[in-house]
Write a protein that holds these residues in place. Structure first.
Motif, PDB file in Angstrom:
ATOM      1  N   VAL A  51      40.371  42.779  34.847  1.00 37.48           N
ATOM      2  CA  VAL A  51      38.959  42.857  34.566  1.00 37.48           C
ATOM      3  C   VAL A  51      38.091  43.414  35.586  1.00 37.48           C
ATOM      4  O   VAL A  51      36.920  43.778  35.205  1.00 37.48           O
ATOM      5  N   VAL A  52      38.270  43.263  36.742  1.00 40.38           N
ATOM      6  CA  VAL A  52      37.560  43.874  37.967  1.00 40.38           C
ATOM      7  C   VAL A  52      37.786  45.249  38.076  1.00 40.38           C
ATOM      8  O   VAL A  52      36.790  46.170  38.209  1.00 40.38           O
ATOM      9  N   THR A  53      39.094  45.625  38.436  1.00 41.97           N
ATOM     10  CA  THR A  53      39.482  47.053  38.841  1.00 41.97           C
ATOM     11  C   THR A  53      39.867  47.969  37.653  1.00 41.97           C
ATOM     12  O   THR A  53      39.866  49.258  37.838  1.00 41.97           O
ATOM     13  N   GLY A  54      40.371  47.241  36.575  1.00 41.56           N
ATOM     14  CA  GLY A  54      40.713  48.263  35.477  1.00 41.56           C
ATOM     15  C   GLY A  54      42.282  48.499  35.674  1.00 41.56           C
ATOM     16  O   GLY A  54      42.990  49.198  34.887  1.00 41.56           O
ATOM     17  N   GLU A  55      42.774  48.003  36.652  1.00 41.18           N
ATOM     18  CA  GLU A  55      44.588  48.379  37.100  1.00 41.18           C
ATOM     19  C   GLU A  55      45.251  47.339  36.099  1.00 41.18           C
ATOM     20  O   GLU A  55      45.072  46.380  35.977  1.00 41.18           O
ATOM     21  N   VAL A  56      46.149  48.406  35.745  1.00 41.83           N
ATOM     22  CA  VAL A  56      47.325  47.655  34.865  1.00 41.83           C
ATOM     23  C   VAL A  56      48.502  47.663  35.594  1.00 41.83           C
ATOM     24  O   VAL A  56      49.081  48.812  36.166  1.00 41.83           O
ATOM     25  N   ALA A  57      49.279  46.478  35.922  1.00 42.66           N
ATOM     26  CA  ALA A  57      50.372  46.514  36.638  1.00 42.66           C
ATOM     27  C   ALA A  57      51.249  45.151  36.554  1.00 42.66           C
ATOM     28  O   ALA A  57      50.372  44.253  36.080  1.00 42.66           O
ATOM     29  N   PRO A  58      52.602  45.249  36.591  1.00 43.08           N
ATOM     30  CA  PRO A  58      53.204  43.904  36.356  1.00 43.08           C
ATOM     31  C   PRO A  58      52.833  42.850  37.151  1.00 43.08           C
ATOM     32  O   PRO A  58      53.042  41.556  36.820  1.00 43.08           O
ATOM     33  N   GLU A  59      52.242  43.163  38.464  1.00 44.72           N
ATOM     34  CA  GLU A  59      51.885  42.042  39.402  1.00 44.72           C
ATOM     35  C   GLU A  59      50.690  41.343  38.947  1.00 44.72           C
ATOM     36  O   GLU A  59      50.449  40.473  39.674  1.00 44.72           O
ATOM     37  N   ASN A  60      49.805  42.059  37.957  1.00 47.63           N
ATOM     38  CA  ASN A  60      48.495  41.147  37.892  1.00 47.63           C
ATOM     39  C   ASN A  60      48.753  39.647  37.296  1.00 47.63           C
ATOM     40  O   ASN A  60      49.941  39.706  36.707  1.00 47.63           O
ATOM     41  N   ARG A  77      38.154  40.925  45.332  1.00 42.72           N
ATOM     42  CA  ARG A  77      36.867  41.340  45.413  1.00 42.72           C
ATOM     43  C   ARG A  77      35.789  40.123  44.537  1.00 42.72           C
ATOM     44  O   ARG A  77      34.886  39.914  44.860  1.00 42.72           O
ATOM     45  N   LEU A  78      36.769  39.584  43.549  1.00 42.34           N
ATOM     46  CA  LEU A  78      35.800  38.464  42.803  1.00 42.34           C
ATOM     47  C   LEU A  78      35.514  37.288  43.589  1.00 42.34           C
ATOM     48  O   LEU A  78      34.570  36.607  43.797  1.00 42.34           O
ATOM     49  N   MET A  79      36.630  36.927  44.815  1.00 46.54           N
ATOM     50  CA  MET A  79      36.269  35.908  45.501  1.00 46.54           C
ATOM     51  C   MET A  79      35.211  36.115  46.586  1.00 46.54           C
ATOM     52  O   MET A  79      34.415  35.346  46.659  1.00 46.54           O
TER      53      MET A  79
END
Length: 96
Positions: A51-60, A77-79
């Motif tokens: 929700v912050v970077t828009g990155e789609v990855a299996p590690e999310n 970044r959120l922290m």
């Protein structure tokens, strides 16, 4: 004709208004589904999209029963944003 259904100016206008309300841009992917008597349009969101970077990855990873998905960069970044905001609003939290 749109998907075999003849449309008119009224439908075209309603769709434009709905797209503006959802802040969709012309090439944003959308999901279209039926909910009872309604046709629902909503912005498409990939599974496991941060929700912050828009990155789609299996590690999310997901939190709050899947309601919040973050990448490692997004979590960092959120922290930082939370620490900065909270330290200004609640300075007593900085006291150790």
């Amino acid at each position: 004709m749109l998907c075999g259904i003849q449309t008119n100016y009224c439908v075209h206008t309603i769709v434009k208004i709905k797209l503006k309300k959802q802040q969709l841009k012309i090439y944003d992917p959308v999901e279209i589904f039926v909910d009872g008597e309604k046709i629902v349009l909503q912005k498409y969101k990939a599974a496991q999209e941060c929700v912050v970077t828009g990155e789609v990855a299996p590690e999310n990873f997901s939190l709050l029963d899947g309601k919040l998905v973050l990448s490692l960069e997004g979590a960092e970044r959120l922290m930082k944003e939370l620490e900065d905001s909270l330290s200004v609003k609640y300075p007593f939290l900085n006291e150790k």
